[in-house]
Structures are given as C-alpha cells and as structure tokens.
Design an enzyme around this catalytic site. Structure first.
Site, mmCIF file in Angstrom:
data_model
loop_
_atom_site.group_PDB
_atom_site.id
_atom_site.type_symbol
_atom_site.label_atom_id
_atom_site.label_comp_id
_atom_site.label_asym_id
_atom_site.label_seq_id
_atom_site.Cartn_x
_atom_site.Cartn_y
_atom_site.Cartn_z
ATOM 1 C CE LYS A 184 -6.742 18.545 81.562
ATOM 2 N NZ LYS A 184 -8.065 18.424 82.056
ATOM 3 N NE ARG A 218 -8.658 23.602 84.923
ATOM 4 C CZ ARG A 218 -8.131 22.508 85.419
ATOM 5 N NH1 ARG A 218 -6.899 22.215 85.204
ATOM 6 N NH2 ARG A 218 -8.838 21.690 86.158
ATOM 7 N NE ARG A 224 -11.818 11.185 88.366
ATOM 8 C CZ ARG A 224 -11.157 12.205 87.829
ATOM 9 N NH1 ARG A 224 -10.354 12.006 86.793
ATOM 10 N NH2 ARG A 224 -11.303 13.417 88.299
ATOM 11 N NE ARG A 254 -10.415 14.888 91.715
ATOM 12 C CZ ARG A 254 -9.875 15.341 90.590
ATOM 13 N NH1 ARG A 254 -9.023 14.591 89.924
ATOM 14 N NH2 ARG A 254 -10.173 16.530 90.127
ATOM 15 N NE ARG A 282 -13.597 19.110 88.304
ATOM 16 C CZ ARG A 282 -13.288 17.804 88.328
ATOM 17 N NH1 ARG A 282 -14.065 16.947 88.955
ATOM 18 N NH2 ARG A 282 -12.204 17.386 87.729
HETATM 19 P P1 AMP Z 1 -7.861 18.883 87.739
HETATM 20 O O1 AMP Z 1 -7.380 17.693 88.510
HETATM 21 O O2 AMP Z 1 -6.906 19.325 86.671
HETATM 22 O O3 AMP Z 1 -9.283 18.709 87.241
HETATM 23 O O4 AMP Z 1 -7.891 20.103 88.781
HETATM 24 C C1 AMP Z 1 -8.690 20.053 89.956
HETATM 25 C C2 AMP Z 1 -8.965 21.449 90.471
HETATM 26 O O5 AMP Z 1 -7.725 22.112 90.791
HETATM 27 C C3 AMP Z 1 -9.654 22.383 89.494
HETATM 28 O O6 AMP Z 1 -11.054 22.202 89.474
HETATM 29 C C4 AMP Z 1 -9.251 23.744 90.056
HETATM 30 O O7 AMP Z 1 -9.978 24.056 91.222
HETATM 31 C C5 AMP Z 1 -7.809 23.500 90.481
HETATM 32 N N1 AMP Z 1 -6.855 23.789 89.377
HETATM 33 C C6 AMP Z 1 -6.039 22.908 88.754
HETATM 34 N N2 AMP Z 1 -5.284 23.515 87.835
HETATM 35 C C7 AMP Z 1 -5.624 24.825 87.866
HETATM 36 C C8 AMP Z 1 -5.206 25.986 87.144
HETATM 37 N N3 AMP Z 1 -4.270 25.906 86.179
HETATM 38 N N4 AMP Z 1 -5.791 27.170 87.446
HETATM 39 C C9 AMP Z 1 -6.719 27.276 88.403
HETATM 40 N N5 AMP Z 1 -7.175 26.229 89.124
HETATM 41 C C10 AMP Z 1 -6.637 25.009 88.868
#
Ligand code: AMP
Length: 212
Positions: free
Chosen positions: A13, A88, A127, A160, A171
């Site tokens: 994404k 989300r 990654r 990360r 996740r």
């Molecule tokens: P991502 O980089 O999009 O995988 O986001 C990393 C982490 O940020 C996720 O595992 C959540 O802990 C938090 N996060 C990102 N976007 C959201 C969202 N829209 N709602 C809740 N938590 C979020």
C-alpha cells in the site's frame, strides 16, 4: 482524486501510494508514518500511540481520526489525497464519510491490494528500513549492496520493531478482525476495486492504474 488504499500490512500500500502520489500530484496521507514520526519526536500523541504500535495493535480510533482530521484541513489536500492506512475500522470509515461531507467532497475509489498471508509474513519479517532516510530494503528481494548499510545515504538499516515475525502475525490478525469489514462496507457502495498485489512494483502499479 480522493482514494483510500486498503490491504493488509506488507501488501505494498505504502509503495503504491507513493507512486500514485507522483502520478496524480495529490498528497499521500499515511497514518502509520504520522504515528511513527510522533513516536520518534516524543510528542504527546507519540507517547499515547507507542505501546499499541509496538504490540501490533491498532491505536484507538479517536487518535487516528484526530490526526487525519487535522491533516485534511491542510491546503494541499483540498483537491485530493491518498489515504494509506486509514480507515482501519468501520468507526473510522464512518468518520471519514462525515469529514468528507463537511468538505463537500466524495471518495472516488477504494483500492484493495490482495496478497496471500505467507507472502506477507516473508515480506514484512525480511523488511529493513534506513534509520536515516527511511528507504526500504528486503534481505532477500531487495538486499542493499553492503549488508546493513543504506545504498542511498549510507545510513544504518534496521528492522521496524513491529516487523518481527511475532508482531507481524498479530498485525495480520488485527487486520482480519478490524479492517476486513471495510471491504464489505465499500463493496456495497460500489467503489471498491480489487488488485492482485503479487509481482514487481511496476506491474502492480499498472493494475491499479487500469482499475482506476
Ligand atoms: P502501518 O505503517 O500502516 O502498518 O501502521 C503501523 C501501525 O500504526 C499500526 O500497526 C497501528 O498500530 C498504527 N496505525 C496506523 N494507522 C492506523 C489507524 N488508521 N488506526 C489505528 N491504528 C493505526
């Protein structure tokens, strides 16, 4: 162009949103990036979000909604945006609808990138990210020329904290439980397009462009 990018962690994404941002000249709004930045800077928001992110859990809806609301008020989003990682949950999707109503705007589409689970685990746990410039590598698919060193800026490559295999599985579970219902939510509105996320970045990008 107002788009939502949906897909499990590791589906590409973020990479595809960055490419679309260039093509359509609209800002990519990544809630994950915004939260990580807040954690690094040690802001109040970062302190609240840190433990959720590190455990692979979702940050509470009100925090995610708050940062998106604030971000959408900025001038550069007036003519469009790419939401990467938001909404989300269905609560977030409903709030997004409300925000858009207030801006007299509508979503043009939702792209769902599909990738099988085992491939997602391999992608995420391999990654590596440059600590200094954020460039993304992969131990098998895109290794740096020198192990642990960024090809672009010479910075140190790190994993990360939420890319460890255990957290990745959590996740993915959280995605199944919270984010999957959104597929139906947008499908019913007839604005969802599904794209196969397997293959080179350019190939996936072409599929998205055709879907759009
Ligand atoms: P991502 O980089 O999009 O995988 O986001 C990393 C982490 O940020 C996720 O595992 C959540 O802990 C938090 N996060 C990102 N976007 C959201 C969202 N829209 N709602 C809740 N938590 C979020």
């Amino acid at each position: 162009m107002r788009l939502v990018m949906l897909g499990p962690p590791g589906s590409g994404k973020g990479t595809q949103s960055a490419a679309l941002q260039e093509r359509y000249s609209v800002p990519q709004i990544s809630t994950g990036d915004m939260f990580r930045e807040a954690v690094t800077e040690g802001t109040e928001l970062g302190k609240k979000a840190k433990e959720y992110i590190e455990a692979g859990e979702l940050v509470p809806d009100e925090l995610a909604i708050g940062i998106v609301e604030e971000r959408l008020r900025k001038e550069d989003g007036a003519h469009g945006f790419l939401l990467d990682g938001f909404p989300r949950t269905t609560v977030q999707a409903k709030m997004l609808d409300k925000m858009l109503l207030g801006l007299e705007a509508e979503l043009d589409g939702v792209i769902l990138i599909r990738v099988p689970e085992e491939e997602l685990i391999a992608r995420l746990s391999g990654r590596r990210i440059c600590e200094a410039c954020g460039a993304v590598f992969h131990v098998a698919n895109k290794p740096p020329a020198a192990k642990g060193v960024c090809d672009i800026c010479g910075g140190q490559l790190i994993q990360r904290p939420d890319d460890s295999e255990e957290t990745v599985r959590e996740r993915l579970r959280v995605y199944e439980e919270n984010t999957k219902p959104l597929i139906e939510y947008y499908e019913k509105r007839g604005i969802l397009a599904e794209v196969d996320g397997i293959g080179p970045v350019k190939q996936v990008f072409d599929r998205i462009s055709r879907a759009l």
